[in-house]
Design a protein around this motif. Sequence first.
Motif, short mmCIF file in Angstrom:
data_model
loop_
_atom_site.label_atom_id
_atom_site.label_comp_id
_atom_site.label_asym_id
_atom_site.label_seq_id
_atom_site.Cartn_x
_atom_site.Cartn_y
_atom_site.Cartn_z
N ARG A 121 5.38 13.88 -28.16
CA ARG A 121 4.27 13.96 -27.23
C ARG A 121 3.06 13.31 -27.91
O ARG A 121 2.94 13.31 -29.12
CB ARG A 121 3.93 15.41 -26.86
CG ARG A 121 5.03 16.13 -26.08
CD ARG A 121 5.23 15.52 -24.70
NE ARG A 121 6.26 16.22 -23.93
CZ ARG A 121 7.56 15.93 -23.98
NH1 ARG A 121 7.98 14.97 -24.79
NH2 ARG A 121 8.42 16.60 -23.25
N ASP A 122 2.17 12.78 -27.11
CA ASP A 122 0.92 12.21 -27.63
C ASP A 122 1.15 11.15 -28.70
O ASP A 122 0.49 11.13 -29.74
CB ASP A 122 0.02 13.32 -28.18
CG ASP A 122 -0.42 14.29 -27.10
OD1 ASP A 122 -0.67 13.82 -25.98
OD2 ASP A 122 -0.50 15.49 -27.38
N ARG B 274 4.80 9.03 -17.60
CA ARG B 274 4.73 10.19 -18.51
C ARG B 274 3.53 10.09 -19.42
O ARG B 274 3.65 9.85 -20.62
CB ARG B 274 6.01 10.28 -19.33
CG ARG B 274 7.27 10.61 -18.55
CD ARG B 274 7.29 12.06 -18.08
NE ARG B 274 7.12 12.99 -19.16
CZ ARG B 274 8.14 13.49 -19.90
NH1 ARG B 274 9.38 13.10 -19.65
NH2 ARG B 274 7.90 14.36 -20.87
N ASP C 252 11.91 12.21 -25.28
CA ASP C 252 12.18 13.61 -24.97
C ASP C 252 13.15 14.20 -26.00
O ASP C 252 12.97 15.33 -26.48
CB ASP C 252 12.77 13.75 -23.56
CG ASP C 252 11.70 14.00 -22.51
OD1 ASP C 252 10.61 14.50 -22.85
OD2 ASP C 252 11.94 13.67 -21.33
N ASP D 102 1.86 12.34 -20.55
CA ASP D 102 1.91 13.38 -21.57
C ASP D 102 2.53 12.88 -22.87
O ASP D 102 2.30 13.44 -23.94
CB ASP D 102 2.69 14.60 -21.07
CG ASP D 102 4.14 14.27 -20.73
OD1 ASP D 102 4.36 13.29 -19.98
OD2 ASP D 102 5.04 14.98 -21.19
N ARG E 210 -0.71 8.94 -25.81
CA ARG E 210 -2.16 9.17 -25.88
C ARG E 210 -2.93 7.86 -25.95
O ARG E 210 -4.13 7.80 -25.63
CB ARG E 210 -2.52 10.04 -27.06
CG ARG E 210 -2.20 9.45 -28.41
CD ARG E 210 -2.70 10.33 -29.54
NE ARG E 210 -4.13 10.60 -29.43
CZ ARG E 210 -4.87 11.11 -30.39
NH1 ARG E 210 -4.30 11.45 -31.53
NH2 ARG E 210 -6.14 11.31 -30.23
#
Length: 262
Positions: free
Chosen positions: A87-88, A108, A82, A110, A113
């Motif tokens: 992300r991904d 999480r 974070d 999100d 991936r």
Amino acid sequence: MKMLDLGDVRLHYRVDGPDTGAPVVFANSLGTDLRLWDLVLPFLPDGLRIIRYDKRGHGLSSCPQSPYAMGALVTDAEKLLDHLEVRDCVFVGLSIGGMIAQGLAVKRLDMIRAMVLSNTAAKIGTPDLWADRIDSVRAGGIESLADAVMDRWFSKDFRALPELELWRNMLTQQNDEGYMGCSAAISGTDFFTTTAGLRLPTLGIAGAEDGSTPPDMVRETVDLIPGSQFHIIRKAGHLPCVEQPEEYGAILTRFLKEVGHV
């Protein structure tokens, strides 16, 4: 090298590559620090954003009093990513790092991936086994376990090389409290049910001579996730990224391309 203050722990982390690169996060095994991945990185594609960190009680991170819960280790990784606005990512976890990967993917999705579960499982060992190891470290330090750990970590051929001393030294120079804390986290973890609910691209990697998480154990966990892949690296034990870095890097690169990450 940077430090992130999370309140109860301060995490040492390192980011290599461009800020705009596709993020690949690496989480280390019990008794190692982020240098575990040094030999693999030259065999990965250019342009990736490589994120490595020392889990609590290891490397240059701070060492809270043991025991630790796996939830705390997962939250540490979550807060770091974070902070880095990740992300991904593709999350590569080895041994306890693979447990952190499973827990973070459940919590999480999100952030992740695709994931690589290397030399790990949904459940490793038994509470009695880990209690014995914790007692041994409390009585005689990590040194008391070091020779047995080397036997589980590395193939017979590698154990005859002078480089073995590098990894034995890395192990014994970890903090006893951190080793006991993370051992307790592994002892209390059973992710079979939660990991079976995951639906994301997953690659399992095992070392043919792994004495800690044998190939059948790794395969059993990876098979919980539909569509997953599995690869065994020959002439390697628990740390194939050390013994066979070129092959490890090639396997990882192929997976990154298959999931569209490069």
